[in-house]
Design an enzyme around this catalytic site. Structure first.
Site, PDB file in Angstrom:
ATOM      1  N   LYS A 232      -4.012 -17.957  -1.241  1.00 51.09           N
ATOM      2  CA  LYS A 232      -3.591 -16.816  -2.358  1.00 51.09           C
ATOM      3  C   LYS A 232      -3.496 -17.706  -3.631  1.00 51.09           C
ATOM      4  CE  LYS A 232      -0.624 -13.462  -3.614  1.00 51.09           C
ATOM      5  NZ  LYS A 232       0.638 -12.324  -3.654  1.00 51.09           N
ATOM      6  N   LYS A 287      -7.270 -14.536  -0.623  1.00 51.61           N
ATOM      7  CA  LYS A 287      -7.035 -13.604  -1.661  1.00 51.61           C
ATOM      8  C   LYS A 287      -7.096 -14.052  -3.005  1.00 51.61           C
ATOM      9  CE  LYS A 287      -3.242 -10.721  -3.141  1.00 51.61           C
ATOM     10  NZ  LYS A 287      -1.952 -10.452  -3.032  1.00 51.61           N
TER      11      LYS A 287
HETATM   12  N1  LIG Z   1       3.331 -10.777  -3.455  1.00 54.02           N
HETATM   13  C1  LIG Z   1       2.773  -9.802  -4.041  1.00 54.02           C
HETATM   14  C2  LIG Z   1       1.405  -9.292  -4.023  1.00 54.02           C
HETATM   15  N2  LIG Z   1       0.909  -8.744  -2.703  1.00 54.02           N
HETATM   16  C3  LIG Z   1      -0.308  -8.343  -3.159  1.00 54.02           C
HETATM   17  C4  LIG Z   1      -0.770  -8.648  -4.439  1.00 54.02           C
HETATM   18  C5  LIG Z   1      -1.794  -8.429  -5.326  1.00 54.02           C
HETATM   19  C6  LIG Z   1      -2.848  -7.107  -4.764  1.00 54.02           C
HETATM   20  C7  LIG Z   1      -3.636  -6.482  -5.372  1.00 54.02           C
HETATM   21  O1  LIG Z   1      -3.911  -7.044  -6.714  1.00 54.02           O
HETATM   22  O2  LIG Z   1      -4.311  -5.709  -5.073  1.00 54.02           O
HETATM   23  C8  LIG Z   1       0.439  -9.150  -5.078  1.00 54.02           C
HETATM   24  C9  LIG Z   1       0.634  -9.570  -6.522  1.00 54.02           C
HETATM   25  C10 LIG Z   1       0.887 -10.881  -6.829  1.00 54.02           C
HETATM   26  O3  LIG Z   1       0.976 -11.762  -6.200  1.00 54.02           O
HETATM   27  O4  LIG Z   1       1.229 -10.864  -8.066  1.00 54.02           O
END
Ligand SMILES: NCc1[nH]cc(CCC(=O)O)c1CC(=O)O
Ligand SMILES: [Mg+2]
Length: 363
Positions: A232, A287
């Site tokens: 991520k 992601k």
């Molecule tokens: N842990 C939180 C999380 N889980 C999914 C997303 C983002 C999903 C999206 O942008 O659609 C996030 C945001 C972040 O890490 O700040």
């Protein structure tokens, strides 16, 4: 001459004639091939008709490829629009059940649930994350009861629950790794008790997959799967999501670069995945999505296990904004982008377009 002998002679004769013919043909001078023109191999032949394009297509997109991320809020107005995500709403539990029924009917296998936590319930230690009766757990229980045929995935991370908007607990501006995992375990156990099928740690603390696995097993939740947000990245593409769950203004200063990955790094994603696989992840996730398809491809090649990609909020917002201006054809780019995930090697995509894509594929 017997009839059998006659037939044999005739066969030999025709074999000789065949041989002669082959020799004659192969001694002909080769047909002159104009260089750069009239290629013998024409890639366009297979593309010429719809039936033949379908016949040679290497993959097919279907509703089973999509996971729908959804936002759930407390009661009040039935649902609220999210400015930067046209077509996506924050749902109440009853309106979420309707959406889940629609998704199940379309053949979408699972929902990923994100709670919008009221500000007054956020805190430094994120206690709300593991309160038995919190919004997330109530939504899980209600959905499991009303639409048992759809899978439920819950994020394990503290950002909806911390007053500063970070994914972990913080001390003197530092996100504490091991202390955060203690809270994540309690959060995951609460979700499992509520009936969730898959916990999806999205926090990027080191070592959390193994510790969550051990805790789930010790508590009798061996059947609960772990989908790890393994690779991520610290991405600008999460902007609309943070607006949707109200963690953006909370985040204020600072970003998540001390725990989420640097977009410059690819090899590091493989190390992250290797660790999570060793710690017991059942599924891996990359992601964001489209800008990171090289990572999706490498992870699938390397680990040969279920790999998912998240087409995140900012990717969705880009497509919708361009389509709203008439600059892109919405339906085409929605389906094309999802097909590209499959080509890269993803087994599925978390996408806010899941419902519309499934509807488009049906029509
Ligand atoms: N842990 C939180 C999380 N889980 C999914 C997303 C983002 C999903 C999206 O942008 O659609 C996030 C945001 C972040 O890490 O700040
Ligand atoms: Mg990791």
């Amino acid at each position: 001459m017997s009839a059998g002998k006659k037939a044999k002679t005739a066969n030999l004769k025709s074999e000789a004639a065949d041989k002669q013919q082959v020799e004659r043909l192969s001694s002909l001078p080769a047909q002159p091939q104009p260089v750069g023109q009239f290629p013998r191999i024409r890639m366009r032949r297979n593309r010429a008709d719809d039936w033949s394009r379908r016949m040679v297509a290497e993959r097919r997109l279907g509703p089973q490829d999509f996971i729908l991320p959804v936002f759930v809020k407390e009661g009040g107005a039935k649902r609220e629009a999210i400015d930067a995500m046209p077509g996506v709403s924050r749902h109440t539990i009853p309106s979420l059940i309707e959406l889940a029924e629609q998704a199940a009917e379309l053949g979408i296998p699972a929902l990923a649930l994100f709670p919008v936590v009221p500000r007054e319930l956020k805190s430094g230690q994120a206690e709300e994350a593991y309160r038995e009766d919190n919004l997330c757990n109530r939504a899980v229980a209600a959905l499991k009861k009303a639409v048992p045929e759809i899978g439920l995935i819950c994020d394990v991370a503290l950002d909806p629950y911390t007053d500063h908007g970070h994914d972990g607990v913080m001390e003197d501006g530092v996100i504490l790794n091991d202390e955060t995992i203690d809270v994540l375990i309690r959060q995951a156990l609460g979700q499992a008790a509520a009936g969730v099928d898959v916990v999806a740690p999205s926090d990027m603390m080191d070592g959390r997959i193994g510790r969550i696995r051990d805790a789930l097993d010790a508590a009798g939740f061996q059947h609960v799967r772990i989908m790890s947000y393994a690779a991520k990245y610290a991405s600008g593409f999460y902007g609309p999501f943070r607006e949707a769950v109200g963690s953006k203004s909370a985040l204020g200063r600072g970003d998540k670069r001390t725990y989420q990955m640097d977009p410059a790094n690819g090899d590091e994603a493989l190390r992250e995945c290797a660790l999570d696989v060793a710690e017991g992840a059942d599924m891996l996730m990359v992601k964001p999505g489209l800008p990171y398809l090289d990572i999706v491809h490498r992870v699938k090649q390397e680990f040969k296990m279920p790999v998912f990609a998240y087409q995140v909020s900012g990717e969705y917002a880009m497509m919708k904004a361009a389509a709203a201006n008439g600059w892109l054809d919405n339906d085409r780019v929605v389906l094309e982008s999802l097909m590209c995930f499959k080509r890269a090697g993803a087994d599925g995509v978390l996408t806010y377009s899941a419902i519309e894509a499934a509807q488009l594929l049906r029509s």
